[in-house]
Design a protein around this motif. Structure first.
Motif, PDB file in Angstrom:
ATOM      1  N   UNK A   1       0.814  -1.211   0.000  1.00 33.60           N
ATOM      2  CA  UNK A   1       0.000   0.000   0.000  1.00 33.60           C
ATOM      3  C   UNK A   1       0.852   1.267   0.000  1.00 33.60           C
ATOM      4  N   UNK A   2       0.190   2.393  -0.280  1.00 35.28           N
ATOM      5  CA  UNK A   2       0.882   3.681  -0.325  1.00 35.28           C
ATOM      6  C   UNK A   2       0.037   4.750   0.386  1.00 35.28           C
ATOM      7  N   UNK A   3       0.612   5.935   0.500  1.00 37.83           N
ATOM      8  CA  UNK A   3      -0.053   7.086   1.092  1.00 37.83           C
ATOM      9  C   UNK A   3      -0.453   6.804   2.543  1.00 37.83           C
ATOM     10  N   UNK A   4      -1.758   6.841   2.889  1.00 36.58           N
ATOM     11  CA  UNK A   4      -2.116   6.837   4.311  1.00 36.58           C
ATOM     12  C   UNK A   4      -2.791   5.573   4.843  1.00 36.58           C
ATOM     13  N   UNK A   5      -3.873   5.072   4.253  1.00 32.80           N
ATOM     14  CA  UNK A   5      -4.622   4.004   4.949  1.00 32.80           C
ATOM     15  C   UNK A   5      -3.800   2.765   5.261  1.00 32.80           C
ATOM     16  N   UNK A   6      -3.230   2.130   4.233  1.00 37.86           N
ATOM     17  CA  UNK A   6      -2.434   0.923   4.451  1.00 37.86           C
ATOM     18  C   UNK A   6      -1.179   1.172   5.268  1.00 37.86           C
ATOM     19  N   UNK A   7      -0.391   2.200   4.928  1.00 34.36           N
ATOM     20  CA  UNK A   7       0.812   2.473   5.717  1.00 34.36           C
ATOM     21  C   UNK A   7       0.534   2.760   7.194  1.00 34.36           C
ATOM     22  N   UNK A   8      -0.588   3.411   7.512  1.00 33.44           N
ATOM     23  CA  UNK A   8      -0.905   3.635   8.919  1.00 33.44           C
ATOM     24  C   UNK A   8      -1.259   2.313   9.598  1.00 33.44           C
ATOM     25  N   UNK A   9      -1.996   1.452   8.895  1.00 35.12           N
ATOM     26  CA  UNK A   9      -2.323   0.134   9.458  1.00 35.12           C
ATOM     27  C   UNK A   9      -1.051  -0.672   9.707  1.00 35.12           C
ATOM     28  N   UNK A  10      -0.134  -0.676   8.739  1.00 36.01           N
ATOM     29  CA  UNK A  10       1.099  -1.455   8.924  1.00 36.01           C
ATOM     30  C   UNK A  10       2.026  -0.806   9.949  1.00 36.01           C
ATOM     31  N   UNK A  11       1.923   0.528  10.119  1.00 36.89           N
ATOM     32  CA  UNK A  11       2.690   1.182  11.181  1.00 36.89           C
ATOM     33  C   UNK A  11       2.227   0.685  12.542  1.00 36.89           C
ATOM     34  N   UNK A  12       0.920   0.550  12.725  1.00 34.69           N
ATOM     35  CA  UNK A  12       0.409   0.036  13.996  1.00 34.69           C
ATOM     36  C   UNK A  12       0.869  -1.398  14.224  1.00 34.69           C
ATOM     37  N   UNK A  13       0.877  -2.198  13.168  1.00 32.06           N
ATOM     38  CA  UNK A  13       1.375  -3.567  13.293  1.00 32.06           C
ATOM     39  C   UNK A  13       2.854  -3.569  13.672  1.00 32.06           C
ATOM     40  N   UNK A  14       3.624  -2.670  13.043  1.00 36.34           N
ATOM     41  CA  UNK A  14       5.054  -2.578  13.341  1.00 36.34           C
ATOM     42  C   UNK A  14       5.287  -2.126  14.779  1.00 36.34           C
ATOM     43  N   UNK A  15       4.476  -1.167  15.246  1.00 30.55           N
ATOM     44  CA  UNK A  15       4.634  -0.685  16.611  1.00 30.55           C
ATOM     45  C   UNK A  15       4.335  -1.783  17.624  1.00 30.55           C
ATOM     46  N   UNK A  16       3.527  -2.759  17.232  1.00 31.99           N
ATOM     47  CA  UNK A  16       3.222  -3.887  18.110  1.00 31.99           C
ATOM     48  C   UNK A  16       4.184  -5.046  17.903  1.00 31.99           C
ATOM     49  N   UNK A  17       5.265  -4.793  17.136  1.00 35.66           N
ATOM     50  CA  UNK A  17       6.330  -5.777  17.028  1.00 35.66           C
ATOM     51  C   UNK A  17       6.485  -6.472  15.701  1.00 35.66           C
ATOM     52  N   UNK A  18       5.545  -6.307  14.762  1.00 34.81           N
ATOM     53  CA  UNK A  18       5.624  -7.016  13.486  1.00 34.81           C
ATOM     54  C   UNK A  18       6.785  -6.505  12.638  1.00 34.81           C
ATOM     55  N   UNK A  19       7.319  -7.392  11.819  1.00 32.09           N
ATOM     56  CA  UNK A  19       8.303  -6.995  10.806  1.00 32.09           C
ATOM     57  C   UNK A  19       7.530  -6.647   9.541  1.00 32.09           C
ATOM     58  N   UNK A  20       7.699  -5.430   9.076  1.00 32.52           N
ATOM     59  CA  UNK A  20       6.943  -4.939   7.919  1.00 32.52           C
ATOM     60  C   UNK A  20       7.903  -4.587   6.788  1.00 32.52           C
ATOM     61  N   UNK A  21       7.644  -5.144   5.618  1.00 29.41           N
ATOM     62  CA  UNK A  21       8.425  -4.806   4.427  1.00 29.41           C
ATOM     63  C   UNK A  21       7.506  -4.151   3.404  1.00 29.41           C
ATOM     64  N   UNK A  22       7.849  -2.929   3.019  1.00 35.30           N
ATOM     65  CA  UNK A  22       7.106  -2.223   1.979  1.00 35.30           C
ATOM     66  C   UNK A  22       7.611  -2.681   0.610  1.00 35.30           C
TER      67      UNK A  22
END
Length: 371
Positions: free
Chosen positions: A13-34
């Motif tokens: 995803x790009x811009x706001x909706x998806x990146x904000x969702x994955x940011x929350x996942x990352x803040x809870x410990x997930x490894x996120x690759x764009x």
């Protein structure tokens, strides 16, 4: 240990909706690759303000993630991504319906590679229906959900909202909630699922008060005529002597009684059967006689549900916000003090330490996963 420490997320995803969702996942410990386009990556990378070639908005939304630069239209893109897809727990995408299928990366194809994959699609109007292919941005989602039509300025025209309710309340937050539900379901079934997030329809959940009235035959709410749309003195904005504003919400009788005592509203206008417009005009006249600071002092310690309308700068510096440490996390951005975006993840669920920086485009490499 953060609760999502063992989670691996691929974010297309790009811009706001998806990146904000994955940011929350990352803040809870997930490894996120764009997964980003090689020619510039996520469009948010170019959004102002840009300091030393980096968008600070992009930095706030993408801290702690990694980046792979890949042309998804290349013939071997799917095969190059296969090692990641095999290992992924969650995939996020927000293309129009059918785009990922044409790229060979649709859910039905990828579930053959990884049946445990949770595949989350975020779009304006969902994967099906007559508007599924329609282009739009946040103000369009709010307009078509009836939300924008309930706000109006002095000239009666809708007010352009500063809050991206469609992207956040209709997109990022429902995506996060449903991903967590899908993970719980997978714990039971062992199978992944496809999540269809439609930002416009998700906004209806925030209009329960209006929907209840409309469906009950009590009349559909109109801009400027109902309790929370400007039709009541108990939920209103009033101008002060120094051209600031007071947001007043003394809806319940106990708050209304206290509020009217503080402002010394004449008794004949306090009663429930008092003419609404007369009461509204009288309160507006009273509030205009004092400055915002004077009213803030008058309301202090009183249960009146009133606030001075703060600027964003004032809100960030508020003593309560400071005491809660809302903007304390973050390593900065060179010479710029850039705290972490305060996502709604409780402290006990966040990853330890400061969030890492936003990724340089292509800072992770596919060959690592292929081996």
């Amino acid at each position: 240990m953060p609760p999502l420490n063992d989670l691996f997320v691929l974010d297309f995803s790009t811009l706001l909706p998806g990146p904000l969702a994955s940011l929350m996942l990352a803040q809870a410990g997930a490894r996120v690759i764009k997964i980003e386009r090689p020619d510039g990556g996520d469009a948010m990378r170019s959004y102002e303000p840009v300091i030393d070639g980096e968008s600070l908005l992009f930095a706030m939304l993408n801290r702690g993630k990694e980046s792979i630069a890949l042309d998804l239209k290349s013939p071997d893109a799917k095969e190059r991504l296969r090692p990641l897809i095999e290992k992924a727990d969650v995939l996020l995408e927000q293309f129009r319906p059918g785009v990922m299928e044409r790229l060979g990366l649709g859910y039905d194809e990828l579930r053959k590679v990884n049946p445990r994959l949770i595949y989350c699609s975020i779009t304006g109007w969902g994967q099906t229906g007559p508007k599924a292919q329609k282009a739009g941005h946040d103000v369009n989602f709010q307009a078509e959900a009836g939300l924008l039509g309930l706000s109006h300025g002095n000239d009666g025209a809708p007010i352009l909202p500063p809050f991206l309710a469609g992207d956040i309340a209709g997109g990022a937050l429902p995506a996060m909630i449903n991903i967590l539900l899908a993970l719980r379901q997978r714990d039971v079934t062992g199978q992944g699922s496809h999540i269809d997030i439609a930002m416009t329809e998700n906004l209806f959940a925030y209009l329960s008060w209006g929907l209840s009235a409309g469906f009950a035959g009590r009349g559909w709410p109109a801009s400027g005529s109902d309790l929370v749309t400007g039709g009541s003195p108990r939920y209103q904005i009033f101008r002060t002597a120094d051209d600031r504003f007071i947001a007043a919400a003394p809806i319940e009788d106990k708050f209304w009684s206290e509020f009217t005592k503080v402002i010394a509203l004449p008794e004949n206008l306090v009663a429930p059967d008092a003419p609404m417009n007369d009461t509204m005009e009288a309160i507006a006249d009273i509030v205009r006689r004092k400055t915002a600071a004077e009213w803030q002092s008058a309301f202090a310690g009183r249960d009146v549900c009133c606030s001075v309308v703060a600027t964003l700068e004032e809100a960030v510096a508020d003593i309560h916000v400071q005491a809660r440490g809302l903007f304390d996390r973050g390593p900065g951005n060179g010479e710029i003090e850039l705290p972490a975006l305060p996502v709604p993840i409780a402290p006990q669920f966040r990853s330890n330490g400061e969030p890492g920086p936003a990724p340089v485009l292509g800072n992770s490499h596919l060959y690592i996963w292929a081996n």
